[in-house]
Design an enzyme around this catalytic site. Structure first.
Site, PDB file in Angstrom:
ATOM      1  N   ARG A   1      34.638  45.073  41.557  1.00 31.97           N
ATOM      2  CA  ARG A   1      34.765  45.744  40.256  1.00 31.97           C
ATOM      3  C   ARG A   1      33.427  46.215  39.683  1.00 31.97           C
ATOM      4  NH1 ARG A   1      39.106  46.388  42.613  1.00 31.97           N
ATOM      5  NH2 ARG A   1      40.951  45.256  41.937  1.00 31.97           N
TER       6      ARG A   1
ATOM      7  N   ASP B   1      41.208  41.997  36.099  1.00 28.87           N
ATOM      8  CA  ASP B   1      40.441  43.212  36.368  1.00 28.87           C
ATOM      9  C   ASP B   1      40.172  44.045  35.126  1.00 28.87           C
ATOM     10  OD1 ASP B   1      39.970  42.772  39.043  1.00 28.87           O
ATOM     11  OD2 ASP B   1      41.773  43.814  39.719  1.00 28.87           O
TER      12      ASP B   1
END
Length: 397
Positions: free
Chosen positions: A95, A124
């Site tokens: 990420r 996320d």
């Protein structure tokens, strides 16, 4: 001037629909950004052309596999990073890699907003938005799936209404995220934590119960960096890729766990990370040989906190940066070779060799040549146990 939104684009249904969805909801132009972190699948150019066909005014693709390996996976290897002592942070590491490219694209194209396809239940969303706000506090974040209740049914209907060039019929029973460091699988029948995973869940690893010949490998490190496999020089990316193949063929790196998500829920996850587990196992053992005791003990505390910070999406935080400095310093002497046998789902260390070794054969041996002065131990024990002994006399009185 028309507002612009940079979208983290995967090429799949949800993010393809997000392009038109965002344009309709906000009136903004959408720039799609796809980042290759070794997830495989479609060619980057195919993904770029699909983004444009779905209405993006511009589409950028980035081959970030080496960047991901060198700048994100390698620090995790040096940190022996295993969230809850098991999970090698597969998704969490990718990420911030993607975030850097999103922020760069936003600056390049004059965008004021960054969008992603995450739901409101997962980690996320935090990783994307906390990362973006750390690198560019002036940017706004939106998440159509979360913020506009964009369900899959709505996404398919939108796709069909707009005649977007993407298949809407095939639906995997699982939610899958993968990159070169590993693969994460969730949802479907796995949400019942009594159900065992079936072989169909796995792609990176073979069944460890299948009889096969063992594979012996020697991994060489320099200052904590894997630099050779069986004596042949490798980049970090190549080390991960080669061990994905070899350890994966032996069924190594399968993890089935219930983990603590940042949003407060427990989630059942199945992971495959053959290369990551092989490299971390080797690195841990080389540290056992080369890192002084007190430094090693303290580093284990740092490793846990480092893993939690990365899992929680705080890759760009001041504490994470400070801990990086400690971890890099602790790896200065972590050079040498580790021999491992890969077999039956396990990576077992069978040999260690290092010019930086703190293992002294003459001190350790019980045979002739022993240089350890055992006469010192009696006094050492008396002093070491003195405070407990004094307290015991008081408490037992």
């Amino acid at each position: 001037m028309t507002e612009r939104v940079v979208l983290a684009y995967s090429g799949g249904l949800d993010t393809s629909v997000c392009i038109g969805w965002i344009a309709e909801e906000t009136g903004a132009e959408v720039i799609a950004v796809a980042v290759d972190v070794g997830q495989g699948g479609e060619d980057l150019d195919v993904i770029r052309k699909r983004a444009l066909a779905c209405g993006a005014v511009e589409a950028e693709v980035a081959d970030a596999k080496d960047e991901f390996a060198d700048e994100y996976c390698l620090p995790a290897i040096k940190a022996n990073a295993l969230y809850m002592d098991r999970y090698p942070l597969v998704s969490a590491l990718s990420r911030p890699t993607i975030v850097k490219h999103l922020v760069a694209a936003a600056k390049k194209h004059g965008a004021s907003t960054v969008a992603h396809g995450c739901t409101g239940k997962g980690n996320d969303q935090v990783r994307f938005e906390a990362g973006i706000s750390s690198l560019a506090p002036d940017l706004t974040c939106i998440a159509p799936v979360r913020d506009y209740a964009m369900t899959r049914d709505k996404a398919i209907a939108f796709c069909e209404e707009k005649n977007l060039p993407i298949a809407t019929t095939k639906k995997s029973p699982y939610s899958i995220d993968q990159n070169v460091f590993g693969r994460a699988v969730e949802t479907g029948f796995l949400e019942d934590i009594w159900n065992g995973p079936i072989e169909d869940v796995y792609e990176y690893t073979e069944n460890p119960a299948t009889p096969r010949e063992a594979d012996e490998v020697i991994i060489s490190f320099k200052e904590g960096v894997p630099v050779a496999i069986d004596g042949k020089p490798v980049t970090v990316l190549q080390a991960i890729q080669q061990l994905n193949e070899r350890a994966g063929a032996q069924g190594i790196g399968r993890i089935d766990m219930v983990e603590d998500r940042l949003v407060g829920i427990k989630s059942r996850e199945v992971y495959e990370a053959p290369g990551a587990i092989a490299l971390i196992t080797a690195h841990q053992e080389l540290e056992n040989v080369t890192v002084e005791r007190e430094l090693a003990r303290y580093k284990r505390q740092v490793e846990q906190r480092w893993g939690e910070l990365v899992y929680d999406g705080l890759w760009f935080s001041p504490l994470k940066r400070a801990l990086d400095g400690f971890i890099n310093e602790a790896n200065q002497a972590v050079s040498g070779d580790i021999r491992m046998t890969l077999h039956g789902g396990r990576a077992v260390v069978t040999g260690r060799k290092s010019d930086q070794s703190l293992y002294d054969f003459n001190l350790a041996t019980y045979d002739t040549g022993d240089t350890f002065d055992q006469s010192l131990s009696k006094g050492f024990i008396e002093l070491f146990g003195m405070s407990s002994k004094i307290a015991a006399k008081r408490d037992l009185a």
